[in-house]
Design an enzyme around this catalytic site. Structure first.
Site, PDB file in Angstrom:
ATOM      1  N   ARG A   1      41.411  47.783  53.154  1.00 51.49           N
ATOM      2  CA  ARG A   1      41.370  46.315  53.107  1.00 51.49           C
ATOM      3  C   ARG A   1      41.288  45.715  54.515  1.00 51.49           C
ATOM      4  O   ARG A   1      40.738  44.627  54.688  1.00 51.49           O
ATOM      5  CB  ARG A   1      42.600  45.780  52.373  1.00 51.49           C
TER       6      ARG A   1
ATOM      7  N   GLY B   1      42.964  42.861  40.269  1.00 53.73           N
ATOM      8  CA  GLY B   1      43.146  41.713  39.385  1.00 53.73           C
ATOM      9  C   GLY B   1      42.018  40.696  39.563  1.00 53.73           C
ATOM     10  O   GLY B   1      41.517  40.121  38.590  1.00 53.73           O
TER      11      GLY B   1
ATOM     12  N   LYS C   1      50.524  46.865  37.181  1.00 46.70           N
ATOM     13  CA  LYS C   1      50.678  45.409  37.001  1.00 46.70           C
ATOM     14  C   LYS C   1      50.356  45.073  35.542  1.00 46.70           C
ATOM     15  O   LYS C   1      49.389  44.369  35.229  1.00 46.70           O
ATOM     16  CB  LYS C   1      49.769  44.660  37.975  1.00 46.70           C
TER      17      LYS C   1
ATOM     18  N   GLY D   1      43.496  47.521  45.303  1.00 46.47           N
ATOM     19  CA  GLY D   1      43.990  48.134  46.524  1.00 46.47           C
ATOM     20  C   GLY D   1      44.375  49.584  46.307  1.00 46.47           C
ATOM     21  O   GLY D   1      43.988  50.469  47.088  1.00 46.47           O
TER      22      GLY D   1
HETATM   23  N1  LIG Z   1      52.539  55.712  34.511  1.00 48.39           N
HETATM   24  C1  LIG Z   1      52.839  54.978  35.582  1.00 48.39           C
HETATM   25  N2  LIG Z   1      54.108  54.552  35.793  1.00 48.39           N
HETATM   26  C2  LIG Z   1      54.426  53.817  36.879  1.00 48.39           C
HETATM   27  N3  LIG Z   1      53.535  53.453  37.829  1.00 48.39           N
HETATM   28  C3  LIG Z   1      52.266  53.857  37.668  1.00 48.39           C
HETATM   29  C4  LIG Z   1      51.858  54.634  36.541  1.00 48.39           C
HETATM   30  N4  LIG Z   1      50.527  54.880  36.669  1.00 48.39           N
HETATM   31  C5  LIG Z   1      50.133  54.298  37.812  1.00 48.39           C
HETATM   32  N5  LIG Z   1      51.161  53.691  38.432  1.00 48.39           N
HETATM   33  C6  LIG Z   1      51.169  52.981  39.736  1.00 48.39           C
HETATM   34  O1  LIG Z   1      50.306  51.869  39.678  1.00 48.39           O
HETATM   35  C7  LIG Z   1      50.107  51.444  41.007  1.00 48.39           C
HETATM   36  C8  LIG Z   1      48.824  50.676  41.136  1.00 48.39           C
HETATM   37  O2  LIG Z   1      48.760  49.650  40.177  1.00 48.39           O
HETATM   38  P1  LIG Z   1      47.896  48.322  40.378  1.00 48.39           P
HETATM   39  O3  LIG Z   1      48.463  47.511  41.499  1.00 48.39           O
HETATM   40  O4  LIG Z   1      47.826  47.678  39.036  1.00 48.39           O
HETATM   41  O5  LIG Z   1      46.474  48.899  40.812  1.00 48.39           O
HETATM   42  P2  LIG Z   1      45.400  48.315  41.848  1.00 48.39           P
HETATM   43  O6  LIG Z   1      46.123  48.065  43.165  1.00 48.39           O
HETATM   44  O7  LIG Z   1      44.356  49.369  41.959  1.00 48.39           O
HETATM   45  O8  LIG Z   1      44.903  47.039  41.240  1.00 48.39           O
HETATM   46  C9  LIG Z   1      50.136  52.702  41.849  1.00 48.39           C
HETATM   47  O9  LIG Z   1      51.027  52.526  42.926  1.00 48.39           O
HETATM   48  C10 LIG Z   1      50.617  53.795  40.876  1.00 48.39           C
HETATM   49  O10 LIG Z   1      51.629  54.621  41.418  1.00 48.39           O
HETATM   50  O1  LIG Z   2      46.895  43.978  45.640  1.00 47.00           O
HETATM   51  C1  LIG Z   2      46.369  42.987  45.149  1.00 47.00           C
HETATM   52  O2  LIG Z   2      45.851  42.962  43.903  1.00 47.00           O
HETATM   53  P1  LIG Z   2      45.434  44.272  43.012  1.00 47.00           P
HETATM   54  O3  LIG Z   2      46.617  45.208  42.943  1.00 47.00           O
HETATM   55  O4  LIG Z   2      45.113  43.683  41.670  1.00 47.00           O
HETATM   56  O5  LIG Z   2      44.236  44.879  43.656  1.00 47.00           O
HETATM   57  C2  LIG Z   2      46.185  41.698  45.908  1.00 47.00           C
HETATM   58  O6  LIG Z   2      46.621  41.823  47.248  1.00 47.00           O
HETATM   59  C3  LIG Z   2      46.924  40.565  45.200  1.00 47.00           C
HETATM   60  O7  LIG Z   2      48.300  40.832  45.193  1.00 47.00           O
HETATM   61  P2  LIG Z   2      49.227  40.201  44.026  1.00 47.00           P
HETATM   62  O8  LIG Z   2      48.825  40.868  42.718  1.00 47.00           O
HETATM   63  O9  LIG Z   2      50.645  40.525  44.440  1.00 47.00           O
HETATM   64  O10 LIG Z   2      48.945  38.713  43.992  1.00 47.00           O
END
Ligand SMILES: Nc1ncnc2c1ncn2[C@@H]1O[C@H](COP(=O)(O)OP(=O)(O)O)[C@@H](O)[C@H]1O
Ligand SMILES: O=C(OP(=O)(O)O)[C@H](O)COP(=O)(O)O
Length: 398
Positions: free
Chosen positions: A37, A379, A205, A355
């Site tokens: 990023r 997101g 999330k 991320g």
């Molecule tokens: N089964 C699970 N239980 C808890 N955490 C998880 C699980 N599977 C994935 N994760 C966690 O989800 C996190 C990423 O989620 P998220 O922020 O939604 O993805 P991104 O950043 O790609 O949008 C990672 O740090 C990973 O460790």
């Molecule tokens: O990591 C982010 O989003 P992402 O996990 O959905 O890729 C962005 O920095 C937004 O962070 P936020 O979901 O805490 O608003």
């Protein structure tokens, strides 16, 4: 929508330009495990440096509770950006107070400063527009009312937050190169994508992203669900999920989605469970009907990974957000690696967003060239694909 090139054409030498970046990078202690990023915002920052602007970067890291917390400091990100740009980058200790004003006042033409994590101020994420507006006013006071605003934090444009939305209402505003590139690629997924079109969702999330599924389902041919997202669906199917991530208030929603989705939704059939959230935990692979109390699902199992990989291999268009497991810990990385490798190996139009998902591709050494696009936003990408108006983009149109 005006772009960074429009701003550059006006001449920016000596002008203060506030850049909203997404520097929300994964950290292990204070070590950045993936700087994607930071690299992604460099084209915008470099162009402004070349134009002689005084560049002030604002960003968030993590989800602090509206007050300073050392573990969420932007210091590691500032240091890494300084390294990549081969220049000094001061980090103002506060966002809108005297340290910020002094740091900005000391900037010369073509220099860069970063303001400390904007989420250390509770007004940034407040639900009250007046509070967010007051923070944006304070920020304008720091950079000056003749400053320009460049929105380049694509990963955060789905958030109606002071440094993303209200600030753009107060300063002349422009889309940075990252925001322009990301939206151009994602647009291709919304206009008649080649079929079959598969979307893979995972990550942690859960409450944020479950809501997107209803809108995405009619657009896609297959929706594969792994990661922390899967367990609310498994609970909806009547399985026990032990101490896995669970969004109890969404179980009924998941039941409704499963009832209406036909065979579009594909869930794991086996999971890797552990007795603690740790690389040293006791670990075993069980069927989804075998998750005992006290155990938590931290990865999809090998049968599920093979099934997901097969669906991916047959798809012409793929969008993936959210790791299939806790890939940061070696015992729970195999599912994410298998799915990532299947996408990279297929000739499909493929986008990975988020991320952590992008970090997984790089840290698990999956061939980055196998993806059509690696997006900085998870997101944000999902809400874009859903067809939702993204506040941080909409405000740039005004
Ligand atoms: N089964 C699970 N239980 C808890 N955490 C998880 C699980 N599977 C994935 N994760 C966690 O989800 C996190 C990423 O989620 P998220 O922020 O939604 O993805 P991104 O950043 O790609 O949008 C990672 O740090 C990973 O460790
Ligand atoms: O990591 C982010 O989003 P992402 O996990 O959905 O890729 C962005 O920095 C937004 O962070 P936020 O979901 O805490 O608003």
């Amino acid at each position: 929508m005006h772009t960074l090139d429009d701003l550059l054409a006006t001449g920016v030498a000596g002008r203060t330009v506030l850049v909203r970046a997404d520097l929300n990078v994964p950290l292990d202690g204070d070590v950045i495990t993936d700087d994607g990023r930071i690299r992604a915002c460099l084209p915008t920052v470099r162009a402004l440096i070349a134009g002689g602007a005084k560049v002030v970067v604002t960003a968030h890291l993590g989800r602090p509770k509206g007050a300073p917390e050392p573990k969420y400091s932007l210091a590691p990100a500032a240091a890494r950006m300084a390294e990549l740009l081969e220049t000094d980058i001061p980090l103002a200790k506060d966002f809108v107070g005297p340290s910020a004003a002094e740091t900005v006042a000391a900037l010369g033409n073509g220099q860069v400063a970063i303001l400390e994590n904007v989420r250390f101020d509770a007004r940034e994420t407040s639900k009250d527009a007046a509070e967010r507006g007051a923070l944006a006013d304070d920020l304008v006071a720091v950079v000056g009312s003749d400053a320009a605003f460049v929105s380049d934090g694509f990963g955060v444009v789905h958030r109606k937050q002071a440094s993303v939305y209200e600030i753009a209402q107060r300063l002349p505003h422009y889309a940075g190169y990252l925001v322009s590139t990301e939206t151009a690629v994602l647009k291709k997924l919304t206009v008649d994508p080649d079929r079959p079109y598969a979307v893979i969702l995972g990550g942690s999330k859960v409450s944020d992203k479950l809501g997107v599924i209803t809108a995405l389902l009619p657009q896609v041919d297959k929706l594969l669900i792994g990661g922390g997202m899967a367990f609310t669906f498994l609970a909806a199917q009547g399985f026990g999920v032990g101490s896995s991530l669970l969004q109890e208030d969404q179980i009924q929603t998941c039941k409704d989605l499963l009832a209406h989705a036909g065979d579009k939704i594909v869930l794991p059939t086996d999971v890797v469970v552990a007795d603690a959230f740790s690389a040293d935990a006791a670990v075993k692979t069980v069927g989804v009907d075998g998750i005992e109390d006290g155990w938590m699902g931290l990865d999809i199992g090998p049968s599920s990974a093979a099934n997901f990989a097969e669906v991916v291999s047959g798809a012409a268009t793929v969008f993936w957000n959210g790791p299939m497991g806790v890939f940061e810990l070696a015992p729970f990385a195999a599912g994410t690696k298998a799915v990532a490798e299947a996408i990279a190996a297929s000739p499909s139009f493929s986008v990975v967003g988020g991320g952590d998902s992008a970090a997984a591709v790089r840290t698990l050494c999956v061939d980055e060239a196998g993806f059509t696009h690696i997006s900085t936003g998870g997101g944000a990408s999902l809400e874009y694909l859903e067809g939702k108006e993204l506040p941080g983009i909409a405000v740039l149109e005004d």
